[in-house]
Design a protein around this motif. Structure first.
Motif, mmCIF file in Angstrom:
data_model
loop_
_atom_site.group_PDB
_atom_site.id
_atom_site.type_symbol
_atom_site.label_atom_id
_atom_site.label_comp_id
_atom_site.label_asym_id
_atom_site.label_seq_id
_atom_site.Cartn_x
_atom_site.Cartn_y
_atom_site.Cartn_z
ATOM 1 N N HIS A 54 0.806 -1.226 0.000
ATOM 2 C CA HIS A 54 0.000 0.000 0.000
ATOM 3 C C HIS A 54 0.843 1.282 0.000
ATOM 4 O O HIS A 54 0.337 2.355 -0.336
ATOM 5 N N LYS A 55 2.090 1.149 0.454
ATOM 6 C CA LYS A 55 3.015 2.299 0.459
ATOM 7 C C LYS A 55 2.456 3.477 1.254
ATOM 8 O O LYS A 55 2.531 4.637 0.830
ATOM 9 N N LYS A 56 1.858 3.204 2.410
ATOM 10 C CA LYS A 56 1.268 4.267 3.213
ATOM 11 C C LYS A 56 1.489 4.002 4.698
ATOM 12 O O LYS A 56 1.903 2.913 5.104
ATOM 13 N N VAL A 57 1.220 5.025 5.502
ATOM 14 C CA VAL A 57 1.344 4.921 6.951
ATOM 15 C C VAL A 57 -0.050 4.662 7.537
ATOM 16 O O VAL A 57 -1.060 4.966 6.886
ATOM 17 N N PRO A 58 -0.080 4.104 8.754
ATOM 18 C CA PRO A 58 1.024 3.767 9.642
ATOM 19 C C PRO A 58 1.630 2.405 9.334
ATOM 20 O O PRO A 58 0.963 1.526 8.786
ATOM 21 N N VAL A 59 2.897 2.267 9.731
ATOM 22 C CA VAL A 59 3.559 0.969 9.748
ATOM 23 C C VAL A 59 4.216 0.820 11.113
ATOM 24 O O VAL A 59 4.991 1.690 11.523
ATOM 25 N N LEU A 60 3.887 -0.250 11.814
ATOM 26 C CA LEU A 60 4.572 -0.571 13.068
ATOM 27 C C LEU A 60 5.660 -1.585 12.746
ATOM 28 O O LEU A 60 5.388 -2.598 12.083
ATOM 29 N N VAL A 61 6.865 -1.302 13.195
ATOM 30 C CA VAL A 61 7.970 -2.231 12.981
ATOM 31 C C VAL A 61 8.428 -2.724 14.346
ATOM 32 O O VAL A 61 8.966 -1.955 15.144
ATOM 33 N N HIS A 62 8.177 -3.995 14.619
ATOM 34 C CA HIS A 62 8.515 -4.589 15.913
ATOM 35 C C HIS A 62 9.555 -5.676 15.679
ATOM 36 O O HIS A 62 9.293 -6.657 14.992
ATOM 37 N N ASN A 63 10.740 -5.465 16.229
ATOM 38 C CA ASN A 63 11.861 -6.392 16.006
ATOM 39 C C ASN A 63 12.077 -6.633 14.509
ATOM 40 O O ASN A 63 12.249 -7.769 14.058
ATOM 41 N N GLU A 64 12.036 -5.536 13.745
ATOM 42 C CA GLU A 64 12.272 -5.530 12.294
ATOM 43 C C GLU A 64 11.171 -6.229 11.494
ATOM 44 O O GLU A 64 11.319 -6.450 10.290
ATOM 45 N N LYS A 65 10.057 -6.561 12.148
ATOM 46 C CA LYS A 65 8.923 -7.169 11.441
ATOM 47 C C LYS A 65 7.813 -6.129 11.308
ATOM 48 O O LYS A 65 7.322 -5.617 12.312
ATOM 49 N N PRO A 66 7.401 -5.809 10.065
ATOM 50 C CA PRO A 66 6.404 -4.758 9.866
ATOM 51 C C PRO A 66 4.971 -5.272 9.960
ATOM 52 O O PRO A 66 4.656 -6.387 9.538
ATOM 53 N N ILE A 67 4.100 -4.437 10.519
ATOM 54 C CA ILE A 67 2.663 -4.699 10.551
ATOM 55 C C ILE A 67 1.992 -3.458 9.975
ATOM 56 O O ILE A 67 2.320 -2.337 10.356
ATOM 57 N N ASN A 68 1.042 -3.667 9.052
ATOM 58 C CA ASN A 68 0.376 -2.570 8.355
ATOM 59 C C ASN A 68 -1.121 -2.542 8.642
ATOM 60 O O ASN A 68 -1.688 -3.529 9.102
ATOM 61 N N GLU A 69 -1.740 -1.410 8.307
ATOM 62 C CA GLU A 69 -3.171 -1.144 8.489
ATOM 63 C C GLU A 69 -3.473 -0.873 9.975
ATOM 64 O O GLU A 69 -3.231 -1.717 10.832
ATOM 65 N N SER A 70 -4.035 0.295 10.252
ATOM 66 C CA SER A 70 -4.140 0.778 11.632
ATOM 67 C C SER A 70 -4.876 -0.170 12.574
ATOM 68 O O SER A 70 -4.399 -0.443 13.684
ATOM 69 N N LEU A 71 -6.027 -0.693 12.165
ATOM 70 C CA LEU A 71 -6.785 -1.560 13.069
ATOM 71 C C LEU A 71 -6.093 -2.907 13.279
ATOM 72 O O LEU A 71 -6.151 -3.485 14.372
ATOM 73 N N VAL A 72 -5.427 -3.389 12.239
ATOM 74 C CA VAL A 72 -4.637 -4.623 12.367
ATOM 75 C C VAL A 72 -3.490 -4.384 13.352
ATOM 76 O O VAL A 72 -3.198 -5.228 14.216
ATOM 77 N N ILE A 73 -2.858 -3.223 13.243
ATOM 78 C CA ILE A 73 -1.748 -2.895 14.142
ATOM 79 C C ILE A 73 -2.236 -2.805 15.587
ATOM 80 O O ILE A 73 -1.583 -3.309 16.508
ATOM 81 N N VAL A 74 -3.380 -2.160 15.801
ATOM 82 C CA VAL A 74 -3.913 -2.029 17.167
ATOM 83 C C VAL A 74 -4.185 -3.412 17.762
ATOM 84 O O VAL A 74 -3.884 -3.669 18.933
ATOM 85 N N GLU A 75 -4.729 -4.315 16.960
ATOM 86 C CA GLU A 75 -4.955 -5.688 17.453
ATOM 87 C C GLU A 75 -3.631 -6.370 17.779
ATOM 88 O O GLU A 75 -3.515 -7.085 18.783
ATOM 89 N N TYR A 76 -2.641 -6.159 16.932
ATOM 90 C CA TYR A 76 -1.321 -6.750 17.190
ATOM 91 C C TYR A 76 -0.749 -6.233 18.507
ATOM 92 O O TYR A 76 -0.232 -7.004 19.336
ATOM 93 N N ILE A 77 -0.841 -4.929 18.705
ATOM 94 C CA ILE A 77 -0.337 -4.325 19.942
ATOM 95 C C ILE A 77 -1.040 -4.926 21.158
ATOM 96 O O ILE A 77 -0.415 -5.225 22.176
ATOM 97 N N ASP A 78 -2.337 -5.133 21.032
ATOM 98 C CA ASP A 78 -3.106 -5.693 22.146
ATOM 99 C C ASP A 78 -2.653 -7.112 22.469
ATOM 100 O O ASP A 78 -2.640 -7.519 23.635
ATOM 101 N N GLU A 79 -2.282 -7.872 21.454
ATOM 102 C CA GLU A 79 -1.829 -9.250 21.676
ATOM 103 C C GLU A 79 -0.377 -9.315 22.129
ATOM 104 O O GLU A 79 0.000 -10.194 22.911
ATOM 105 N N ALA A 80 0.447 -8.392 21.648
ATOM 106 C CA ALA A 80 1.879 -8.446 21.950
ATOM 107 C C ALA A 80 2.219 -7.926 23.346
ATOM 108 O O ALA A 80 3.176 -8.379 23.971
ATOM 109 N N TRP A 81 1.433 -6.973 23.837
ATOM 110 C CA TRP A 81 1.662 -6.406 25.155
ATOM 111 C C TRP A 81 0.407 -6.576 26.003
ATOM 112 O O TRP A 81 -0.673 -6.120 25.621
#
Length: 224
Positions: A54-81
């Motif tokens: 998609h070439k757009k923001v936001p992108v979360l990079v956690h330990n050099e692994k990227p996660i894209n799309e804001s709602l997907v990222i929020v779910e990832y954050i909820d699971e990771a922490w």
């Protein structure tokens, strides 16, 4: 592998409501991160590397692994922490929260932006009507202080666009589809949301954001 707070980067733009969702989720969890500002008119190699689709923001990079799309990222954050749960623990309630978050993107965010930044009058009116109808649905759905109950949750994060960006867009475009008179519960929610201490910390400054939206509006309408 445990989540590593020391290797978290957020590629974003300060004015983006989608980037703000991720910033808020990280703040609620107490996760330390590095914000890497992006110029979306001159996309960096880093952004193209981590979000080649998609070439757009936001992108979360956690330990050099990227996660894209804001709602997907929020779910990832909820699971990771694990501190401060953002999504409900029950599978049904989680599914319902995902439904409303998607509804907000599909019916409120997209319609509001088109209502303000579309030149065609008929298309503008159609989208403004759709945004109002969607806000009425949310007004009826809101039962407590926040969508998630007494604490900010997934749907509130998704709805941050309504609380902060819609009033600015309305002012820029000279439109009115979100008011305390028409949507009293949703308006009260927006004030609770904006006055939440963690929310206030990361909201983009109003004046530069307003100027950015106004410039975009005038550019679109001047060219037609």
């Amino acid at each position: 592998m445990a989540a590593n707070q020391e290797d978290v980067k957020l590629l974003g733009a300060v004015a983006s409501p989608f980037v703000f969702r991720v910033q808020l989720a990280l703040k609620l969890k107490g996760v330390e991160y590095t914000f890497v500002a992006q110029d979306l008119k001159n996309k960096s190699e880093e952004l193209l590397k981590f979000n080649p689709v998609h070439k757009k923001v936001p992108v979360l990079v956690h330990n050099e692994k990227p996660i894209n799309e804001s709602l997907v990222i929020v779910e990832y954050i909820d699971e990771a922490w694990k501190s401060y749960p953002i999504l409900p623990s029950h599978p049904y309630q989680r599914a319902v929260a995902r439904f409303w978050a998607k509804f907000i993107d599909d019916k409120v965010v997209n319609s509001s932006r088109r209502a303000a930044f579309t030149v065609d009058k008929e298309e503008r009116e159609k989208n403004a009507k759709e945004a109002v109808e969607a806000l009425q649905v949310l007004e009826n759905e809101l039962k407590g202080k926040f969508f998630g109950g007494e604490e900010l949750g997934f749907v509130d994060i998704a709805a941050s666009f309504i609380a902060y960006w819609i009033p600015l867009i309305q002012e820029v475009a000279g439109l009115q589809w979100f008011s305390s008179e028409q949507f009293p519960k949703l308006y009260n929610w927006s004030q609770e949301f904006l006055n939440h201490p963690i929310v206030k910390e990361d909201l983009p400054p109003r004046d530069p954001l307003f100027a950015l939206l106004k410039a975009r509006y005038e550019s679109i309408h001047a060219s037609n």
